[in-house]
Design an enzyme around this catalytic site. Structure first.
Site, short mmCIF file in Angstrom:
data_model
loop_
_atom_site.label_atom_id
_atom_site.label_comp_id
_atom_site.label_asym_id
_atom_site.label_seq_id
_atom_site.Cartn_x
_atom_site.Cartn_y
_atom_site.Cartn_z
CG ASP A 8 -1.86 -1.19 1.22
OD1 ASP A 8 -2.21 -1.66 0.13
OD2 ASP A 8 -2.20 -1.67 2.31
CE LYS A 11 2.40 -2.46 -4.36
NZ LYS A 11 2.12 -2.10 -2.97
N GLY A 35 -4.49 -4.44 -3.70
CA GLY A 35 -5.50 -3.42 -4.02
C GLY A 35 -4.75 -2.17 -4.42
CG HIS A 36 -2.05 -2.19 -6.94
ND1 HIS A 36 -1.19 -2.81 -7.80
CD2 HIS A 36 -1.74 -2.67 -5.71
CE1 HIS A 36 -0.41 -3.65 -7.13
NE2 HIS A 36 -0.73 -3.59 -5.86
CD GLN A 216 0.87 -8.97 -2.37
OE1 GLN A 216 1.55 -9.65 -3.10
NE2 GLN A 216 -0.38 -8.69 -2.66
P1 GDP Z 1 -0.76 0.26 -3.53
O1 GDP Z 1 -1.33 -1.01 -3.04
O2 GDP Z 1 0.70 0.38 -3.29
O3 GDP Z 1 -1.11 0.56 -4.96
O4 GDP Z 1 -1.42 1.41 -2.65
P2 GDP Z 1 -2.99 1.53 -2.28
O5 GDP Z 1 -3.72 2.02 -3.46
O6 GDP Z 1 -3.48 0.31 -1.61
O7 GDP Z 1 -2.91 2.61 -1.12
C1 GDP Z 1 -2.40 3.87 -1.32
C2 GDP Z 1 -3.51 4.89 -1.04
O8 GDP Z 1 -2.95 6.18 -0.92
C3 GDP Z 1 -4.52 4.99 -2.16
O9 GDP Z 1 -5.78 5.28 -1.63
C4 GDP Z 1 -4.01 6.14 -3.00
O10 GDP Z 1 -5.04 6.83 -3.70
C5 GDP Z 1 -3.45 7.04 -1.92
N1 GDP Z 1 -2.29 7.86 -2.32
C6 GDP Z 1 -1.29 7.55 -3.17
N2 GDP Z 1 -0.38 8.55 -3.19
C7 GDP Z 1 -0.83 9.50 -2.32
C8 GDP Z 1 -0.31 10.74 -1.87
O11 GDP Z 1 0.75 11.19 -2.27
N3 GDP Z 1 -1.06 11.43 -0.95
C9 GDP Z 1 -2.25 10.96 -0.48
N4 GDP Z 1 -2.91 11.69 0.42
N5 GDP Z 1 -2.75 9.78 -0.87
C10 GDP Z 1 -2.04 9.05 -1.78
P1 IMO Z 2 -0.89 -4.25 -2.17
O1 IMO Z 2 -0.44 -4.83 -3.49
C1 IMO Z 2 -0.96 -4.59 2.17
C2 IMO Z 2 -0.89 -8.64 3.86
C3 IMO Z 2 -2.12 -9.10 4.60
C4 IMO Z 2 -1.48 -10.05 5.59
C5 IMO Z 2 -0.36 -10.70 4.80
C6 IMO Z 2 -0.72 -12.04 4.18
O2 IMO Z 2 -2.18 -3.55 -2.23
O3 IMO Z 2 0.21 -3.47 -1.56
P2 IMO Z 2 -2.30 -12.85 2.21
O4 IMO Z 2 -3.70 -12.50 1.87
O5 IMO Z 2 -1.33 -12.54 1.14
O6 IMO Z 2 -2.18 -14.26 2.73
O7 IMO Z 2 -1.93 -11.93 3.48
O8 IMO Z 2 -0.06 -9.77 3.76
N1 IMO Z 2 -1.14 -8.16 2.47
C7 IMO Z 2 -1.11 -6.87 2.11
N2 IMO Z 2 -0.96 -5.75 2.85
N3 IMO Z 2 -1.09 -4.50 0.82
C8 IMO Z 2 -1.20 -5.62 0.07
O9 IMO Z 2 -1.18 -5.57 -1.27
C9 IMO Z 2 -1.26 -6.87 0.71
N4 IMO Z 2 -1.41 -8.14 0.29
C10 IMO Z 2 -1.32 -8.92 1.37
O10 IMO Z 2 -2.77 -8.04 5.23
O11 IMO Z 2 -0.89 -9.32 6.63
MG MG Z 3 -2.86 -1.69 -1.78
#
Ligand code: GDP
Ligand code: IMO
Ligand code: MG
Length: 416
Positions: A8, A11, A35-36, A216
């Site tokens: 998270d 990416k 979840g991206h 991840q």
């Molecule tokens: P990922 O799994 O690495 O793609 O990240 P996620 O999408 O799960 O979580 C990142 C969250 O932060 C998302 O809701 C993005 O919209 C948000 N986000 C990304 N960059 C920024 C930033 O620079 N500032 C803020 N406030 N939110 C951001």
């Molecule tokens: P993105 O790509 C954050 C965490 C879960 C748990 C551990 C194992 O959005 O960054 P699993 O379901 O793989 O058996 O869970 O890894 N986890 C993540 N945490 N972002 C993710 O993906 C994750 N995918 C798995 O919360 O701790």
């Molecule tokens: Mg994510």
């Protein structure tokens, strides 16, 4: 593009932004545990399995061998994109060798987590990831190309029955889920399937550029993360080679993404987790809730030794920093520079440190005001303490920060 923390890091946003400069965007590992999030005109798209280059015309998206695919989630995600007018069937290619997640994999995930008690719980997303990878290395998994073969149903039933022998008390829903699984398989049949390694090799031979999108983060890597509190795939740079099928010398720039602070969803050590009041503040400001499960993310301060570990492990050549806006307006932003374990000071992170006795050591504190929400700020537009914070990170991990994201919007990014 690799996550350097526990996932998270942002990416999705950065891959979307960089996609225009690439011919192919490829996922190489993980599955619907990811979840991206990408915001387009204030509307969020959350992608679990489909690469984050999918919103761009002229960019091919590829799901590689190392990925595990849940047809149910895939078909929901494809539906969301089609409704938004994205020409997904034209833009997406699937590798024959990717693995399928069965409804009973999800049941097994739930059961495994239920059987673990207290400290043993992983906090899995319960998407069937672990059990599906177990079947892959157990050499009984169902591969994507089989959906076009005469034996598909047989192999499916054989694997499902194997799972049913292990399942003690499966929820009655798995039968309905089975129907949805086969509907999802129908959806998957609409996409062009390729022999993964050949596809990648041909792209490389034609001098096309590939942006590999990690899921991840490094600290969730099955080998080098905080085991056993990890996911079941190779999230670090080596996963690109096995997951796509290419030699290490094809890997060029290695982009590493980190938040300006740390978050973790699920269980496991988190040395710099903030005190409840500070944690709550970061959660609120950063909207730190899991994109896949909706769980609150644990929040804390940047952990420089852990970041250095991830940078070195992956050979990161460019660092990308996200969410610096979230910390704007806080009274103090802490920086962890080492740890204390049983009276000793330690400066180097390792997943094998004694995590039960460890305490973070913080030094200089930073504070900067709320940032402007304008597009494309320059580094000099940032408040001086934030500039110093960024320079400190660069110095500590010895890699330049090339992009700084300061909002969810596509243009809220500073290029250096
Ligand atoms: P990922 O799994 O690495 O793609 O990240 P996620 O999408 O799960 O979580 C990142 C969250 O932060 C998302 O809701 C993005 O919209 C948000 N986000 C990304 N960059 C920024 C930033 O620079 N500032 C803020 N406030 N939110 C951001
Ligand atoms: P993105 O790509 C954050 C965490 C879960 C748990 C551990 C194992 O959005 O960054 P699993 O379901 O793989 O058996 O869970 O890894 N986890 C993540 N945490 N972002 C993710 O993906 C994750 N995918 C798995 O919360 O701790
Ligand atoms: Mg994510």
């Amino acid at each position: 593009m690799l996550g350097l923390q526990w996932g998270d890091e942002g990416k999705g946003k950065l891959v979307d932004q960089l996609s225009k400069s690439y011919d192919v965007v490829a996922r190489f590992q993980g599955g619907p545990n990811a979840g991206h999030t990408i915001y387009v005109n204030e509307k969020p798209f959350v992608l679990h399995q489909i690469p984050s280059g999918i919103l761009h015309e002229g960019v091919e998206n590829f799901i590689g061998n190392g990925v595990v695919i849940d047809p149910i989630v895939f078909s929901e995600e494809a539906g969301q994109l089609k409704r938004a007018g994205v020409l997904i069937t034209e833009r997406l290619r699937l590798s024959q060798g990717a693995m399928l997640i069965l409804p009973t994999h999800r049941e097994l995930d739930i059961q495994e987590e239920r059987f673990r008690s207290g400290q043993d719980k992983i906090g899995s997303t319960l998407r069937g990831i672990g059990p599906c990878y177990q079947d892959k290395v157990g050499r009984r998994g169902l591969r994507l190309h089989e959906i076009h073969g005469a034996e598909f149903k047989n192999h499916y039933e054989k694997l499902r029955n194997y799972h049913l022998q292990i399942l003690k008390d499966p929820s009655p829903e798995w039968k309905e889920e089975e129907e949805r699984f086969f509907e999802g398989v129908e959806e998957l049949r609409q996409y062009k399937m390729v022999e993964g390694q050949t596809y990648v090799q041909e792209k490389l031979k034609a001098q096309q550029s590939i942006l590999a999108e990690g899921a991840q983060g490094t600290l969730l890597d099955v080998d080098h993360g905080t085991y056993p509190y990890v996911t079941s795939s190779s999230t670090q740079v080596g996963g690109v080679c096995t997951g796509l099928g290419l030699a290490p010398w094809h890997v060029g720039e290695i982009f590493g993404v980190t938040k300006a602070y740390c978050t973790r969803v699920g269980e496991g050590p988190f040395i710099t987790q903030a005190l409840p009041k500070e944690e709550h503040m970061i959660q609120e400001r950063g909207e730190e809730r899991g994109s896949t499960t909706g769980r609150l993310r644990r929040c804390g301060w940047i952990d420089l030794p852990a970041l250095r570990y991830a940078v070195q492990l992956n050979g990161v050549t460019q660092l990308m920093l996200t969410k610096v806006d979230v910390l704007g307006g806080l009274d103090s932003v802490k920086v962890c520079v080492g740890y204390e374990i049983g009276g000793d000071q330690v400066k180097v992170f390792s997943p094998h440190l004694n995590m039960t006795e460890i305490r973070p050591l913080y030094d200089e504190e930073y504070a900067w005001e709320k940032l402007s929400r304008e597009d494309r700020l320059s580094f000099e537009d940032f408040p001086i303490p934030l500039q110093k914070y960024i320079e400190r990170i660069e110095k500590e991990v010895d890699v330049p920060v090339s992009r700084i994201s300061y909002g969810v919007g596509r243009e809220q990014v500073c290029l250096r």
